[in-house]
Design a protein around this motif. Structure first.
Motif, PDB file in Angstrom:
ATOM      1  N   PRO A 162      -4.027   9.113  -0.406  1.00  0.00           N
ATOM      2  CA  PRO A 162      -2.582   8.935   0.226  1.00  0.00           C
ATOM      3  C   PRO A 162      -2.625   9.364   1.520  1.00  0.00           C
ATOM      4  O   PRO A 162      -3.141  10.547   1.918  1.00  0.00           O
ATOM      5  CB  PRO A 162      -1.638   9.819  -0.557  1.00  0.00           C
ATOM      6  CG  PRO A 162      -2.318   9.835  -1.927  1.00  0.00           C
ATOM      7  CD  PRO A 162      -3.925   9.703  -1.922  1.00  0.00           C
ATOM      8  N   GLY A 163      -1.873   8.551   2.485  1.00  0.00           N
ATOM      9  CA  GLY A 163      -1.878   8.903   3.771  1.00  0.00           C
ATOM     10  C   GLY A 163      -2.896   8.389   4.848  1.00  0.00           C
ATOM     11  O   GLY A 163      -3.055   8.850   5.839  1.00  0.00           O
ATOM     12  N   THR A 164      -3.908   7.703   4.209  1.00  0.00           N
ATOM     13  CA  THR A 164      -4.775   7.392   4.892  1.00  0.00           C
ATOM     14  C   THR A 164      -5.043   5.676   4.980  1.00  0.00           C
ATOM     15  O   THR A 164      -4.384   5.001   4.081  1.00  0.00           O
ATOM     16  CB  THR A 164      -6.329   7.448   4.139  1.00  0.00           C
ATOM     17  OG1 THR A 164      -6.355   8.689   3.689  1.00  0.00           O
ATOM     18  CG2 THR A 164      -7.592   7.276   5.208  1.00  0.00           C
ATOM     19  N   PHE A 165      -5.186   5.392   6.302  1.00  0.00           N
ATOM     20  CA  PHE A 165      -4.908   3.690   6.488  1.00  0.00           C
ATOM     21  C   PHE A 165      -5.829   3.577   7.877  1.00  0.00           C
ATOM     22  O   PHE A 165      -5.682   2.318   8.407  1.00  0.00           O
ATOM     23  CB  PHE A 165      -3.332   3.593   6.897  1.00  0.00           C
ATOM     24  CG  PHE A 165      -2.659   4.382   7.768  1.00  0.00           C
ATOM     25  CD1 PHE A 165      -2.841   4.302   9.190  1.00  0.00           C
ATOM     26  CD2 PHE A 165      -1.889   5.658   7.438  1.00  0.00           C
ATOM     27  CE1 PHE A 165      -2.063   5.484  10.097  1.00  0.00           C
ATOM     28  CE2 PHE A 165      -1.309   6.531   8.179  1.00  0.00           C
ATOM     29  CZ  PHE A 165      -1.530   6.276   9.586  1.00  0.00           C
ATOM     30  N   GLY A 182      -1.503   2.418   1.852  1.00  0.00           N
ATOM     31  CA  GLY A 182      -2.321   2.377   3.168  1.00  0.00           C
ATOM     32  C   GLY A 182      -1.088   2.145   4.307  1.00  0.00           C
ATOM     33  O   GLY A 182      -1.616   1.414   5.334  1.00  0.00           O
ATOM     34  N   MET A 183       0.098   2.306   4.146  1.00  0.00           N
ATOM     35  CA  MET A 183       1.057   2.027   5.275  1.00  0.00           C
ATOM     36  C   MET A 183       1.985   3.190   5.688  1.00  0.00           C
ATOM     37  O   MET A 183       3.047   2.890   6.022  1.00  0.00           O
ATOM     38  CB  MET A 183       2.070   0.756   4.564  1.00  0.00           C
ATOM     39  CG  MET A 183       1.192  -0.398   4.171  1.00  0.00           C
ATOM     40  SD  MET A 183       0.672  -1.164   5.540  1.00  0.00           S
ATOM     41  CE  MET A 183      -0.590  -2.251   4.691  1.00  0.00           C
ATOM     42  N   SER A 184       1.319   4.483   5.673  1.00  0.00           N
ATOM     43  CA  SER A 184       2.328   5.548   5.691  1.00  0.00           C
ATOM     44  C   SER A 184       2.810   5.831   7.180  1.00  0.00           C
ATOM     45  O   SER A 184       3.750   6.268   7.249  1.00  0.00           O
ATOM     46  CB  SER A 184       1.248   6.835   5.423  1.00  0.00           C
ATOM     47  OG  SER A 184       0.895   6.790   4.133  1.00  0.00           O
ATOM     48  N   ASP A 185       2.200   4.979   8.190  1.00  0.00           N
ATOM     49  CA  ASP A 185       2.606   4.835   9.583  1.00  0.00           C
ATOM     50  C   ASP A 185       3.790   3.983   9.700  1.00  0.00           C
ATOM     51  O   ASP A 185       4.355   4.022  10.674  1.00  0.00           O
ATOM     52  CB  ASP A 185       1.386   4.646  10.249  1.00  0.00           C
ATOM     53  CG  ASP A 185       0.685   3.181  10.089  1.00  0.00           C
ATOM     54  OD1 ASP A 185       1.030   2.895   8.921  1.00  0.00           O
ATOM     55  OD2 ASP A 185       0.360   2.505  11.010  1.00  0.00           O
ATOM     56  N   GLN A 186       4.022   3.253   8.695  1.00  0.00           N
ATOM     57  CA  GLN A 186       5.406   2.216   8.849  1.00  0.00           C
ATOM     58  C   GLN A 186       6.074   2.330   7.627  1.00  0.00           C
ATOM     59  O   GLN A 186       6.266   1.358   6.998  1.00  0.00           O
ATOM     60  CB  GLN A 186       4.776   0.877   9.278  1.00  0.00           C
ATOM     61  CG  GLN A 186       3.513   0.263   8.561  1.00  0.00           C
ATOM     62  CD  GLN A 186       2.665  -0.458   9.546  1.00  0.00           C
ATOM     63  OE1 GLN A 186       3.213  -1.482   9.713  1.00  0.00           O
ATOM     64  NE2 GLN A 186       1.539  -0.235   9.794  1.00  0.00           N
TER      65      GLN A 186
END
Lengths: 186, 623
Positions: free
Chosen positions: B274-277, B139-143
């Motif tokens: 995956p890819g959801t946060f 849950g940290m795909s943006d970082q």
């Protein structure tokens, strides 16, 4: 009279049970030889292909180099290949060795060092290695892992009626009719 | 709570003492939860926490104490990736290998960890201190790249960062001390203290609006009858935000009408796609909105108990969320006689332990009941027979937030936002090849092109919408709307630029599903392996034209025959990429071999062991 289409059969890493099942079509075998000629097959003991075949029936998977050679030979000579039975389609009982190494398999079968049972009398601890003997593959492969296969008839063995219906449908160019009874396996 | 940490014992005396302390600890842990069989997750998590693993001996003791079969304990321990029968290091490093993390360089961090610790993934250092593992999306795909060090999250993990962390851990630094500068908002809260960033890029009018007053929505709801509350939710045209999009009001109506005195509200915070946060950001910044929505839901369906099922990866938020609940109790918004209206309702948190399938609502209920996260047969639906066989409404984190705002501002206000078939706003988690990854609250009906402009995505080749179980779309879909009828999504949008190899992304998704399949039904357990193998062959240049039809047929079989949502959607990466990017596949294929051989079969490799033993070459297949 036009030449009859030819059928070839072989048993590789199988128990010949599927061939028994082919014979189990009983008196219909007379009808079958009206429809086809048998080419390379244990049924007529023809060892090598004599020409192009319409259908090849494959029993058993590939456990050694000779099986692979036979299978490639069948692919080369047959228009349609049918995997008959569970060993051909999935590896079956011979594939039980697939999570052991080749060395472990040979030791288990021949070595008196490891073997505690009474079945092996091998005082010199010899693992057979005559040049005539085929070499084992690292594991047993279902036939479609080695060459392209056109049809699959599962079952252990594939039932005689299933084989019969499928062959006749292919040879007469009719849609195959396989009612529930012929494709349930419990 | 933390997932890690054994005390390694060596001498006989120590082992004996350990055995005694294990027995008394297990007795105590089980008694705290009233020897309640359905609290098995809590029990094994605590044993794992204290002893670093749930050993064979511990399983026996738990079974004895709980008066159940050993296999019931074992099935739980073996199912969840955060639980372990064998001891792990005091510190467990879980590096995320989700597709975005790999794109952002997780492999460099992986090499640094390997090199500095001298172990491979899946291994523990000889001194028993540090274990190194891969884990799917945390849950940290943006970082990204990101990792969990026990419960602590480390983000933007480059190879220097990884090396530095490994060195400090070897010197005995506690994982909590690895966190440097804290993130924004509540990430800097004393109870969170994490370096995670919210990355809220677009604050919409519903969830991320300014000046929302705690308790407003709830008070308005309690002034109405439960039936009126459900009618408001129905009139707002709110549909579930987890991905499936079932109308929330209708679900609540079914649950309200179902027979049973005891009913439950569940909040699904097992954000594992995956890819959801986006739920992570709600849990961090808007937990009151979510808990209030659960309370309103409880009032509407006639429940007095709510459960937040929180994924194990978000354990770092647990203390903070417990504190939010305590504050709500103090403010009279939770507990007995809420707002003086005679309504009793309370909420507790149940932790997951690293299993994607538990995001599926019936698997989630199984897990909360203290079992393996196996999906259940439907019908009966949870609305009729859910948690402990009682009528249960399971909704997504974001859905509950929307409910609170609907009750506060009215259903008309909400339904005017968005598009005709899809009312309101949607939180999107955007990651991958774009300048501004993060959370975007946008009105439904927005075009994909507009979203790509918002997040600064240039040179887009493809977008994976709705996570691996969703769809891979290309430029033909840029003018399609994000809504339930066109591009439906639970929130995940992964952007792939033209320099990416799409087939490798599909392969990564299939590896994920292969790993996460619970194994209950054959189409999913076996089918996903076969799909993965074929994609792998194509990526390795061993594919041929007939493989595309094979993938299509097999994918459809897995979808049709699987028992739950996992297998019913897992072939989607293959099927949707075949639809949108057939040319990419075709470019990777070789013509079929003329002799009908299978290109993947390697006779030389297959003969090697026997030739070595026999000391002769094959007469049929010479080198």
């Amino acid at each position: 009279m036009a030449e009859k289409p030819k059928v070839a059969t072989t048993s590789m890493a199988g128990c010949f049970g599927c061939h028994m099942s082919i014979l189990d079509i009983d008196e219909r075998i007379l009808k079958l030889i009206d429809l086809v000629d048998f080419d390379k097959s244990p049924i007529d003991d023809i060892k090598e292909f004599t020409g192009r075949c319409a259908v090849g029936l494959l029993e058993g998977g590939c456990c050694n180099d000779e099986n692979v050679k036979t299978l490639k030979d069948f692919r080369e000579h047959c228009d349609i290949l049918i995997a008959v039975g569970d060993c051909a389609t999935m590896g079956g009982i011979p594939a039980l060795r697939n999570n052991m190494s080749v060395k472990e398999c040979l030791d288990e079968a021949y070595s008196t060092d490891n073997r505690k049972g009474p079945a092996v009398h091998n005082p010199d601890n010899i693992i057979p290695n005559d040049p005539e003997l085929p070499l084992l593959l690292d594991k047993v492969y279902p036939v479609q892992h080695v060459v392209k296969i056109d049809y699959f008839l599962p079952g252990c063995p594939a039932p005689a009626d299933t084989i019969w219906q499928s062959l006749v449908a292919l040879l007469t160019d009719e849609p195959v009719e396989l009612p529930y009874e012929l494709i349930k396996y419990d | 709570m933390s997932f890690g940490g054994p005390e390694v014992c060596h001498t006989k005396q120590e082992r004996l003492t350990m055995s005694e302390s294990l027995q008394s600890a297990i007795k105590e842990i089980c008694e705290v939860v009233g020897n309640d069989r359905t609290q098995m997750m809590e029990i094994v998590e605590q044993v794992q926490d204290r002893f670093g693993c749930v050993s064979s001996e511990a399983m026996d003791l738990i079974a004895q104490q709980m008066n159940c079969h050993r296999v019931e304990v074992m099935s739980v321990v073996s199912f969840y990736s955060f639980l372990s029968e064998k001891p792990k290091g005091t510190v467990v490093i879980r590096l995320c290998n989700d597709v975005i993390d790999l794109m952002k360089g997780a492999n460099h961090a992986a090499d640094a960890f390997r090199d500095e610790l001298g172990i491979e993934f899946g291994e523990t250092t000889p001194d028993g201190k540090i274990t190194l593992e891969w884990t799917p999306c945390i849950g940290m795909s943006d970082q990204a790249p990101a990792a969990l060090i026990n419960d602590e999250v480390v983000t933007y993990l480059g190879s220097d960062g990884a090396r530095n962390i490994a060195r400090q851990l070897k010197e005995g630094t506690a994982p909590s001390k690895l966190v440097g500068r804290l993130g924004d908002g509540n990430n800097a809260n004393d109870l969170v203290k994490s370096m995670v960033h919210n990355n809220i890029r677009n604050a919409g009018p519903v969830v991320f609006a300014e000046g929302i007053v705690k308790g407003d929505g709830l008070k308005k709801a309690l002034a109405m009858s439960p039936r009126e509350v459900i009618n408001d939710v129905k009139n707002s045209r709110l549909r579930g935000r987890g991905g499936a999009g079932f109308p929330t009001g209708m679900k609540w109506d079914f649950t309200r009408q179902a027979d049973g005195d005891k009913k439950y509200i569940f909040c699904n915070a097992d954000e594992g796609e995956p890819g959801t946060f986006k739920d992570r950001v709600i849990l961090t910044e808007k937990p009151d909105l979510m808990f209030e929505g659960m309370t309103i839901g409880g009032y509407a369906i006639g429940a007095d108990e709510g459960i937040l099922y929180l994924r194990g990866e978000y354990a770092y938020l647990r203390a903070f969320l417990d504190d939010v609940l305590a504050n709500r109790r103090d403010a009279g918004l939770l507990g007995k006689n809420i707002c003086g209206k005679g309504f009793d309702f309370d909420i507790r948190i149940v932790m997951g332990a690293g299993a994607y399938i538990c995001g599926e609502e019936t698997a989630l209920l199984s897990s909360a009941e203290g079992m393996r996260g196996d999906p259940k047969n439907r019908p009966p639906f949870p609305a009729q027979k859910g948690y402990r066989d009682c009528p249960t409404a399971v909704n997504n984190v974001e859905t509950f937030c929307k409910v609170t705002r609907i009750l506060e501002k009215g259903p008309g206000w909400f339904s005017e936002i968005g598009s005709e078939g899809s009312a309101g706003t949607k939180l999107l988690s955007i990651s991958g090849d774009c300048h501004k990854p993060g959370v975007y609250e946008v009105p439904f009906g927005i075009k994909l092109r507009e979203v790509m402009d918002l997040c600064g995505a240039e040179d887009v080749q493809a977008v994976q919408i709705g996570g691996p179980s969703g769809r891979l779309v290309g430029k033909d879909s840029m003018d399609d709307q994000i809504c339930y009828d066109h591009l439906a999504t639970g929130g995940s949008l992964m952007v792939f630029s033209r320099k990416r190899n799409l087939l490798k992304k599909v392969l990564n998704f299939m590896e994920f599903f292969e790993e996460e399949s619970c194994g209950y039904c054959t189409p999913c357990r076996v089918g996903n392996v076969l799909l993965r193998k074929k994609i792998e062959a194509i990526v390795n240049g061993e594919g041929e034209p007939a493989d595309l039809e094979y993938l299509q047929t097999l994918g459809e079989t897995v979808k049709t025959c699987s028992r739950c949502g996992l297998g019913q959607t897992s072939p989607n990466p293959v099927l949707t990429s075949l639809e949108s990017f057939r040319d990419v596949y075709e470019a990777a294929l070789k013509p079929a071999l003329k002799d009908g051989s299978q290109p993947e079969f390697d006779i030389r490799a297959a003969l090697r062991p026997a030739e070595a033993i026999a000391g002769r070459a094959s007469s049929h297949f010479a080198e």
